[in-house]
Motif scaffolding. Structure first.
Motif, mmCIF file in Angstrom:
data_model
loop_
_atom_site.group_PDB
_atom_site.id
_atom_site.type_symbol
_atom_site.label_atom_id
_atom_site.label_comp_id
_atom_site.label_asym_id
_atom_site.label_seq_id
_atom_site.Cartn_x
_atom_site.Cartn_y
_atom_site.Cartn_z
ATOM 1 N N PRO A 26 0.737 -1.218 -0.120
ATOM 2 C CA PRO A 26 0.036 -0.132 0.096
ATOM 3 C C PRO A 26 0.802 1.342 -0.077
ATOM 4 C CG PRO A 26 -0.760 -1.540 1.608
ATOM 5 C CD PRO A 26 0.656 -2.217 1.055
ATOM 6 N N ASP A 27 0.340 2.542 -0.464
ATOM 7 C CA ASP A 27 1.198 3.650 -0.503
ATOM 8 C C ASP A 27 0.052 4.491 -0.291
ATOM 9 O OD1 ASP A 27 1.281 5.070 -3.652
ATOM 10 O OD2 ASP A 27 0.908 2.966 -3.607
ATOM 11 N N ALA A 28 0.036 6.013 0.038
ATOM 12 C CA ALA A 28 -0.671 6.967 0.084
ATOM 13 C C ALA A 28 -0.274 8.243 0.414
ATOM 14 C CB ALA A 28 -1.753 6.581 1.232
ATOM 15 N N TYR A 29 -0.689 9.348 -0.346
ATOM 16 C CA TYR A 29 -0.444 10.646 -0.061
ATOM 17 C C TYR A 29 -0.819 11.004 1.571
ATOM 18 C CZ TYR A 29 -0.535 15.908 0.381
ATOM 19 O OH TYR A 29 -0.792 17.218 0.741
ATOM 20 N N VAL A 30 0.135 11.587 2.269
ATOM 21 C CA VAL A 30 -0.383 11.999 3.708
ATOM 22 C C VAL A 30 -0.538 13.524 3.796
ATOM 23 C CG1 VAL A 30 0.484 11.737 5.984
ATOM 24 C CG2 VAL A 30 0.686 9.933 4.645
ATOM 25 N N SER A 31 -1.711 14.125 4.106
ATOM 26 C CA SER A 31 -1.867 15.500 4.321
ATOM 27 C C SER A 31 -1.399 15.940 5.760
ATOM 28 C CB SER A 31 -3.310 15.955 4.031
ATOM 29 O OG SER A 31 -3.611 17.102 4.507
ATOM 30 N N TRP A 34 -3.735 16.487 8.563
ATOM 31 C CA TRP A 34 -4.305 15.333 9.432
ATOM 32 C C TRP A 34 -3.728 15.213 10.981
ATOM 33 C CZ3 TRP A 34 -4.142 11.536 4.802
ATOM 34 C CH2 TRP A 34 -5.005 11.521 3.959
ATOM 35 N N TYR A 35 -2.541 15.894 10.859
ATOM 36 C CA TYR A 35 -1.463 15.709 12.034
ATOM 37 C C TYR A 35 -2.296 16.222 13.241
ATOM 38 C CZ TYR A 35 2.347 13.994 9.156
ATOM 39 O OH TYR A 35 2.967 13.101 8.280
ATOM 40 N N ALA A 36 -2.235 16.014 14.309
ATOM 41 C CA ALA A 36 -2.657 16.557 15.637
ATOM 42 C C ALA A 36 -1.709 17.623 15.807
ATOM 43 C CB ALA A 36 -2.804 15.643 16.815
ATOM 44 N N SER A 37 -0.463 17.568 15.634
ATOM 45 C CA SER A 37 0.609 18.423 15.949
ATOM 46 C C SER A 37 0.558 19.561 14.970
ATOM 47 C CB SER A 37 2.052 17.876 15.703
ATOM 48 O OG SER A 37 2.259 17.378 14.484
ATOM 49 N N LYS A 38 -0.378 19.600 14.146
ATOM 50 C CA LYS A 38 -0.453 20.906 13.119
ATOM 51 C C LYS A 38 -0.877 21.914 13.911
ATOM 52 C CE LYS A 38 -3.011 22.887 9.138
ATOM 53 N NZ LYS A 38 -3.722 23.833 9.875
ATOM 54 N N ALA A 90 -7.312 8.158 10.496
ATOM 55 C CA ALA A 90 -8.730 8.640 10.257
ATOM 56 C C ALA A 90 -8.675 9.273 8.931
ATOM 57 C CB ALA A 90 -9.222 9.726 11.327
ATOM 58 N N GLY A 91 -7.807 10.076 8.599
ATOM 59 C CA GLY A 91 -7.961 10.888 7.246
ATOM 60 C C GLY A 91 -7.918 9.787 5.971
ATOM 61 N N LEU A 92 -6.859 8.797 5.886
ATOM 62 C CA LEU A 92 -6.958 7.694 4.906
ATOM 63 C C LEU A 92 -8.345 7.204 5.141
ATOM 64 C CD1 LEU A 92 -3.535 6.393 5.539
ATOM 65 C CD2 LEU A 92 -4.176 7.941 3.560
ATOM 66 N N CYS A 93 -9.119 6.633 6.037
ATOM 67 C CA CYS A 93 -10.129 5.993 6.083
ATOM 68 C C CYS A 93 -11.514 6.972 5.678
ATOM 69 C CB CYS A 93 -10.678 5.728 7.579
ATOM 70 S SG CYS A 93 -9.612 4.281 8.157
ATOM 71 N N GLU A 94 -11.285 8.320 5.711
ATOM 72 C CA GLU A 94 -12.398 9.111 5.193
ATOM 73 C C GLU A 94 -12.037 9.320 3.778
ATOM 74 O OE1 GLU A 94 -13.745 13.808 5.976
ATOM 75 O OE2 GLU A 94 -11.753 13.258 6.612
ATOM 76 N N GLU A 139 -6.853 0.243 2.449
ATOM 77 C CA GLU A 139 -5.713 -0.708 2.506
ATOM 78 C C GLU A 139 -4.575 -0.109 3.356
ATOM 79 O OE1 GLU A 139 -3.284 -3.703 -0.536
ATOM 80 O OE2 GLU A 139 -4.362 -1.843 -1.578
ATOM 81 N N ALA A 140 -4.097 1.224 2.779
ATOM 82 C CA ALA A 140 -3.117 2.062 3.453
ATOM 83 C C ALA A 140 -3.505 2.240 4.852
ATOM 84 C CB ALA A 140 -3.028 3.535 2.636
#
Length: 242
Positions: free
Chosen positions: A109-114, A117-121, A217-221, A226-227
Motif C-alpha cells: 500500500p502507498d498513500a499521500y499524507v496530508s 491530518w496531524y494533531a501536531s499541526k 482517520a484521514g485515510l479512512c475518510e 488498505e493504506a
C-alpha cells in the motif's frame, strides 16, 4: 535503499508482502541498457530444510547467498526463496542476457499524507506533506524457463492464488486443452533466485501516536482503507499504548 531503523519491517511482514503482492516491476541490466516489465509473480519461500538449518528468509536486508536448496517440483531456489513469473514470448527481456543481479520492485500500500491530518499541526504548525508506502527491492539471479511444463505449473499456481477470492474459481482446466497448449507456447517462464532483499515500510512510525491516529482517520475518510490498515498494523503497539 535507505532504510531508517524505524521503517524496517520484520521478517513476517516482508514475507507477507512477497506472498500477497499482485505484480512487481522486473528490471534487468542488458547490453541494450535497462529493461523493465510489470508482471505478476508467485513467491516460493525457502525450503523447510533451509529454515531448519537456520538459513531463514527475508528480514529487511540481506547479503548475497551461496548454495541453493530444493523446493520440490518447482526446482531449485535461493536461500531467500524465489519469484516465479512469465513473459510473453515476443517480449525481448527474456532473451536478453542479464548482467549481474536482476531486481524485482514489489509494492504494498502507498498513500499521500496530508499535514492537515496531524494533531501536531494545531500545536505548532511545523508539518509538511509526505508519502507513506511499503516496498521491497528483491535482488537475485535471473533464469529463463523455456519449458511448457514449468510454465503450465506456474500458470496454475498464479491462477489458484488470484482466483481464491471467487466462490467458483476459474481453473486452467476450464479452457480447451488445445487452446491452453497454444497459450503456453506463447509465454516463457522466468525466475528470480533471491540473493538479497531490502524492504521498507514507511508508515508514520516517526510521528506521535496522535499524529498516526489522525493520518489513519484521514485515510479512512478518503477511502484509502488498505493504506489505513497497513498504518494501523505498523503502529499497533504504539497506538495501543496510547
Amino acid at each position: 535503499m535507505y532504510i531508517p531503523s524505524h521503517f524496517a519491517p520484520d521478517a513476517a511482514d516482508v514475507e507477507a508482502l512477497l506472498v500477497n503482492h499482485g505484480a512487481a516491476d522486473l528490471v534487468t541490466v542488458t547490453d541494450q541498457g535497462l529493461v523493465a516489465t510489470l508482471l505478476p509473480f508467485v513467491y516460493v519461500p525457502p525450503s523447510a530444510q533451509q529454515r531448519a538449518a537456520g538459513e531463514l528468509g527475508p528480514t529487511g536486508k540481506h547479503g548475497p547467498t551461496g548454495k541453493h536448496g530444493p523446493t520440490g517440483k518447482h526446482g531449485p531456489t535461493g536461500k531467500h526463496g524465489s519469484l516465479h513469473g512469465h513473459l510473453a514470448r515476443n517480449y525481448p527481456q527474456w532473451s536478453l542476457p542479464a548482467a549481474g543481479e536482476a531486481l524485482a520492485i514489489v509494492r504494498g500500500p502507498d498513500a499521500y499524507v496530508s499535514p492537515g491530518w496531524y494533531a501536531s499541526k494545531a500545536e505548532h504548525g511545523r508539518v509538511v506533506p509526505t508519502w507513506n508506502y511499503v516496498t521491497a527491492h528483491v535482488y537475485g539471479r535471473f533464469t529463463v524457463h523455456d519449458d511448457p511444463g514449468w510454465t503450465e505449473d506456474l500458470v496454475r499456481r498464479l491462477t489458484t492464488k488470484h482466483e481464491a477470492f471467487r466462490e467458483q474459481p476459474w481453473s486452467v482446466d476450464d479452457a480447451p486443452r488445445a487452446y491452453v497448449e497454444g497459450q503456453l507456447r506463447a509465454i516463457v517462464g522466468v525466475e528470480l533466485e533471491i540473493t538479497r532483499i531490502e524492504a521498507k515500510a514507511k508508515m508514520s512510525q516517526n510521528r506521535s501516536a496522535a499524529d498516526v491516529a489522525g493520518v489513519i482517520a484521514g485515510l479512512c475518510e478518503r477511502g484509502d482503507v488498505e493504506a489505513a490498515d497497513a498504518m494501523e498494523q505498523a503502529n499497533k503497539a504504539r497506538l495501543a499504548a496510547g
